[in-house]
Design a protein around this motif. Structure first.
Motif, PDB file in Angstrom:
ATOM      1  N   ALA A  78      46.402  37.790  35.245  1.00 14.03           N
ATOM      2  CA  ALA A  78      46.510  39.048  34.487  1.00 14.03           C
ATOM      3  C   ALA A  78      45.803  40.188  35.209  1.00 14.03           C
ATOM      4  CB  ALA A  78      45.936  38.854  33.089  1.00 14.03           C
ATOM      5  N   ALA A  79      44.641  39.901  35.778  1.00 17.28           N
ATOM      6  CA  ALA A  79      43.903  40.936  36.501  1.00 17.28           C
ATOM      7  C   ALA A  79      44.670  41.381  37.743  1.00 17.28           C
ATOM      8  CB  ALA A  79      42.513  40.428  36.871  1.00 17.28           C
ATOM      9  N   ALA A  80      45.266  40.431  38.455  1.00 16.53           N
ATOM     10  CA  ALA A  80      46.026  40.748  39.658  1.00 16.53           C
ATOM     11  C   ALA A  80      47.275  41.559  39.326  1.00 16.53           C
ATOM     12  CB  ALA A  80      46.409  39.470  40.402  1.00 16.53           C
ATOM     13  N   ALA A  81      47.810  41.345  38.140  1.00 19.81           N
ATOM     14  CA  ALA A  81      49.012  42.062  37.723  1.00 19.81           C
ATOM     15  C   ALA A  81      48.683  43.403  37.076  1.00 19.81           C
ATOM     16  CB  ALA A  81      49.814  41.199  36.746  1.00 19.81           C
ATOM     17  N   GLY A  82      47.402  43.724  37.008  1.00 22.81           N
ATOM     18  CA  GLY A  82      46.991  44.987  36.396  1.00 22.81           C
ATOM     19  C   GLY A  82      46.723  44.890  34.918  1.00 22.81           C
ATOM     20  N   GLY A  83      46.800  43.676  34.368  1.00 17.44           N
ATOM     21  CA  GLY A  83      46.553  43.497  32.939  1.00 17.44           C
ATOM     22  C   GLY A  83      45.095  43.449  32.588  1.00 17.44           C
ATOM     23  N   ASP A 102      39.413  17.306  29.170  1.00 20.15           N
ATOM     24  CA  ASP A 102      40.202  18.251  28.391  1.00 20.15           C
ATOM     25  C   ASP A 102      39.577  19.646  28.433  1.00 20.15           C
ATOM     26  OD1 ASP A 102      42.313  19.000  26.558  1.00 20.15           O
ATOM     27  OD2 ASP A 102      40.803  18.948  24.962  1.00 20.15           O
ATOM     28  N   ALA A 103      38.271  19.716  28.245  1.00 22.51           N
ATOM     29  CA  ALA A 103      37.570  21.006  28.259  1.00 22.51           C
ATOM     30  C   ALA A 103      37.640  21.649  29.640  1.00 22.51           C
ATOM     31  CB  ALA A 103      36.115  20.816  27.833  1.00 22.51           C
ATOM     32  N   LEU A 104      37.444  20.865  30.682  1.00 22.45           N
ATOM     33  CA  LEU A 104      37.508  21.382  32.043  1.00 22.45           C
ATOM     34  C   LEU A 104      38.896  21.942  32.339  1.00 22.45           C
ATOM     35  CD1 LEU A 104      36.007  21.767  34.724  1.00 22.45           C
ATOM     36  CD2 LEU A 104      36.724  19.459  35.352  1.00 22.45           C
ATOM     37  N   ALA A 105      39.930  21.223  31.929  1.00 25.02           N
ATOM     38  CA  ALA A 105      41.300  21.691  32.135  1.00 25.02           C
ATOM     39  C   ALA A 105      41.551  22.983  31.360  1.00 25.02           C
ATOM     40  CB  ALA A 105      42.297  20.615  31.712  1.00 25.02           C
ATOM     41  N   TRP A 106      41.036  23.075  30.136  1.00 26.31           N
ATOM     42  CA  TRP A 106      41.236  24.268  29.315  1.00 26.31           C
ATOM     43  C   TRP A 106      40.556  25.477  29.952  1.00 26.31           C
ATOM     44  CZ3 TRP A 106      38.701  28.068  26.682  1.00 26.31           C
ATOM     45  CH2 TRP A 106      39.447  28.782  25.752  1.00 26.31           C
ATOM     46  N   ILE A 107      39.310  25.316  30.376  1.00 30.31           N
ATOM     47  CA  ILE A 107      38.572  26.429  30.993  1.00 30.31           C
ATOM     48  C   ILE A 107      39.264  26.854  32.289  1.00 30.31           C
ATOM     49  CG2 ILE A 107      36.425  27.141  32.099  1.00 30.31           C
ATOM     50  CD1 ILE A 107      34.947  25.300  30.124  1.00 30.31           C
ATOM     51  N   THR A 108      39.660  25.898  33.099  1.00 27.21           N
ATOM     52  CA  THR A 108      40.329  26.206  34.361  1.00 27.21           C
ATOM     53  C   THR A 108      41.612  26.986  34.110  1.00 27.21           C
ATOM     54  OG1 THR A 108      39.373  24.236  35.385  1.00 27.21           O
ATOM     55  CG2 THR A 108      41.309  25.186  36.457  1.00 27.21           C
ATOM     56  N   ASP A 109      42.384  26.545  33.123  1.00 32.78           N
ATOM     57  CA  ASP A 109      43.626  27.242  32.780  1.00 32.78           C
ATOM     58  C   ASP A 109      43.345  28.677  32.332  1.00 32.78           C
ATOM     59  OD1 ASP A 109      46.560  27.233  32.200  1.00 32.78           O
ATOM     60  OD2 ASP A 109      45.820  27.575  30.157  1.00 32.78           O
ATOM     61  N   GLN A 110      42.339  28.853  31.504  1.00 28.79           N
ATOM     62  CA  GLN A 110      42.000  30.194  31.013  1.00 28.79           C
ATOM     63  C   GLN A 110      41.556  31.102  32.157  1.00 28.79           C
ATOM     64  OE1 GLN A 110      42.529  31.272  27.758  1.00 28.79           O
ATOM     65  NE2 GLN A 110      43.582  29.312  27.797  1.00 28.79           N
ATOM     66  N   ARG A 111      40.788  30.561  33.089  1.00 28.89           N
ATOM     67  CA  ARG A 111      40.328  31.349  34.238  1.00 28.89           C
ATOM     68  C   ARG A 111      41.513  31.744  35.125  1.00 28.89           C
ATOM     69  NH1 ARG A 111      34.553  30.752  35.612  1.00 28.89           N
ATOM     70  NH2 ARG A 111      35.156  30.916  37.783  1.00 28.89           N
ATOM     71  N   GLU A 112      42.447  30.821  35.320  1.00 28.13           N
ATOM     72  CA  GLU A 112      43.634  31.122  36.125  1.00 28.13           C
ATOM     73  C   GLU A 112      44.485  32.197  35.458  1.00 28.13           C
ATOM     74  OE1 GLU A 112      45.569  27.359  36.744  1.00 28.13           O
ATOM     75  OE2 GLU A 112      44.029  26.690  38.167  1.00 28.13           O
TER      76      GLU A 112
END
Length: 80
Positions: free
Chosen positions: A73-78, A58-68
């Motif tokens: 957001a960074a790629a979109a200029g956010g 669960d934690a690994l999935a949460w961290i991975t999702d947050q990183r994605e």
């Protein structure tokens, strides 16, 4: 995750998320661990075979999702 995989994670010297060094008997490096919400951090203290495996997944999935999400957001200029 199987019990042996859990043991391997806990005794590895690097974080599965970012590859940074981590202490033995911890699931993630300090930075990744503290990026988790408190309830997910607390769940990681369950013993192997008694909830750790599910908490880790669960934690690994949460961290991975947050990183994605951050990368998108960074790629979109956010991320400016």
């Amino acid at each position: 995750m199987e019990q042996q995989e859990s043991i391997d994670v806990l005794f590895s010297g690097s974080c599965d998320v970012c590859g940074h060094a981590k202490a033995a008997k911890t699931a993630f490096c300090r930075k990744c661990y503290y990026s988790l919400p408190a309830d997910k951090r607390q769940a990681l203290w369950q013993p192997v075979g008694h909830g750790f495996e599910e908490a880790y997944d669960d934690a690994l999935a949460w961290i991975t999702d947050q990183r994605e999400r951050a990368a998108i957001a960074a790629a979109a200029g956010g991320g400016k």
